[in-house]
Scaffold this motif. Structure first.
Motif, PDB file in Angstrom:
ATOM      1  N   UNK A  54      42.251 -41.716  -0.227  1.00 55.25           N
ATOM      2  CA  UNK A  54      41.534 -41.750   1.073  1.00 55.25           C
ATOM      3  C   UNK A  54      40.807 -40.226   1.090  1.00 55.25           C
ATOM      4  N   UNK A  55      39.540 -40.292   1.503  1.00 54.07           N
ATOM      5  CA  UNK A  55      38.653 -39.163   1.936  1.00 54.07           C
ATOM      6  C   UNK A  55      39.109 -38.717   3.084  1.00 54.07           C
ATOM      7  N   UNK A  56      39.732 -37.272   3.275  1.00 53.42           N
ATOM      8  CA  UNK A  56      40.046 -36.847   4.640  1.00 53.42           C
ATOM      9  C   UNK A  56      39.276 -35.757   5.150  1.00 53.42           C
ATOM     10  N   UNK A  57      38.456 -35.098   4.210  1.00 56.71           N
ATOM     11  CA  UNK A  57      37.612 -33.977   4.652  1.00 56.71           C
ATOM     12  C   UNK A  57      36.412 -33.813   3.336  1.00 56.71           C
ATOM     13  N   UNK A  58      35.481 -33.309   4.063  1.00 58.04           N
ATOM     14  CA  UNK A  58      34.302 -32.909   2.943  1.00 58.04           C
ATOM     15  C   UNK A  58      33.588 -32.020   3.371  1.00 58.04           C
ATOM     16  N   UNK A  59      32.894 -31.275   2.408  1.00 57.18           N
ATOM     17  CA  UNK A  59      31.926 -30.108   2.678  1.00 57.18           C
ATOM     18  C   UNK A  59      30.840 -30.423   1.702  1.00 57.18           C
ATOM     19  N   UNK A  60      29.842 -30.212   2.276  1.00 64.04           N
ATOM     20  CA  UNK A  60      28.445 -30.354   1.530  1.00 64.04           C
ATOM     21  C   UNK A  60      27.848 -29.058   1.227  1.00 64.04           C
ATOM     22  N   UNK A  61      27.449 -28.600  -0.083  1.00 62.41           N
ATOM     23  CA  UNK A  61      26.977 -27.378  -0.396  1.00 62.41           C
ATOM     24  C   UNK A  61      25.538 -27.500  -1.166  1.00 62.41           C
ATOM     25  N   UNK A  62      24.917 -26.610  -0.883  1.00 62.54           N
ATOM     26  CA  UNK A  62      23.447 -26.299  -1.606  1.00 62.54           C
ATOM     27  C   UNK A  62      23.046 -24.920  -2.132  1.00 62.54           C
ATOM     28  N   UNK A  63      22.363 -24.859  -3.076  1.00 57.10           N
ATOM     29  CA  UNK A  63      21.745 -23.394  -3.371  1.00 57.10           C
ATOM     30  C   UNK A  63      20.971 -23.126  -2.302  1.00 57.10           C
ATOM     31  N   UNK A  77      37.489 -24.092  -0.892  1.00 59.53           N
ATOM     32  CA  UNK A  77      36.928 -24.646  -2.179  1.00 59.53           C
ATOM     33  C   UNK A  77      35.398 -24.357  -2.193  1.00 59.53           C
ATOM     34  N   UNK A  78      34.710 -24.090  -1.221  1.00 63.25           N
ATOM     35  CA  UNK A  78      33.445 -23.499  -1.224  1.00 63.25           C
ATOM     36  C   UNK A  78      33.100 -22.203  -1.922  1.00 63.25           C
ATOM     37  N   UNK A  79      34.304 -21.395  -1.388  1.00 66.67           N
ATOM     38  CA  UNK A  79      34.231 -20.078  -2.283  1.00 66.67           C
ATOM     39  C   UNK A  79      34.487 -19.976  -3.445  1.00 66.67           C
TER      40      UNK A  79
END
Length: 212
Positions: A50-59, A106-108
């Motif tokens: 189950x998805x419990x968190x998300x982060x959306x990234x873009x250049x 994770x974004x790092x």
């Protein structure tokens, strides 16, 4: 807890962060942005499938004058590449467990991969005023310009974290990021995309090492 890119098969309807705007973005626009328009990628943390968190990234790109010192002083005068953090949401049932900080880690990792491949000086986020404390505790600093994002209520505040600050913050909170970690994350991502089994991945790695 596994973190990987959103897939078209993922169910997003049950996700509830407590912020209707975040939930609407995740349900209605995250897939469009990733699969149709290719303007960003959403990475999801999963627990028991189950998805419990998300982060959306873009250049993204910024002018050096839009960044805080000392980063600004270290850059040439032309536009600098950044990783833009567009949205971050955590299931309201799991707040206070460090999952948001883990998503920043994770974004790092992705920003470090971006730096190695095409260049990246840091991570930029347009944060709601009530979220500023979270980002500041994780190494972000306000920039000397006003966010251009529109919306109801108080305008977002633009914050920036150079990769040196971000890496120190991740390590301080217990995370570990190394070139080996980044490579392993990339191998896992590609294996999932290609549908490879664990044995096929091991065989491929053995062949690569034998050819080196």
């Amino acid at each position: 807890m596994e973190t990987s890119a959103l897939t078209a098969a993922d169910s997003r309807e049950g996700f509830r962060s407590g912020d209707p705007r975040i939930d609407e973005f995740f349900r209605r626009y995250a897939g469009q942005n990733q699969f149709r328009q290719h303007v960003g990628v959403t990475f999801c943390a999963r627990e028991a499938g189950e998805i419990v968190a998300f982060v959306t990234l873009a250049a993204g790109a910024v002018e050096p004058k839009e960044l805080p010192d000392p980063t600004r002083a270290q850059l040439p005068g032309y536009t600098a590449p950044v990783l833009r953090l567009a949205r971050l949401g955590v299931d309201q049932r799991l707040r206070g467990q460090g999952i948001g900080t883990a998503m920043l880690a994770s974004a790092t990792v992705i920003a470090l991969e971006m730096r190695a491949r095409v260049g990246c000086v840091g991570v930029v986020v347009d944060a709601k005023p009530d979220a500023m404390g979270f980002y500041e505790r994780n190494g972000f600093r306000a920039v000397p310009i006003t966010s251009r994002m529109a919306g109801a209520g108080a305008p977002p505040v633009r914050l920036f974290s150079d990769l040196n600050h971000a890496l120190r913050s991740v390590k301080r909170t217990g995370g570990v990021i190394s070139p080996a970690d980044s490579l392993a994350a990339e191998v896992r991502r590609r294996a999932r995309e290609l549908g490879l089994s664990a044995e096929e991945v091991r065989s491929a790695v053995d062949r690569m090492l034998g050819a080196s």
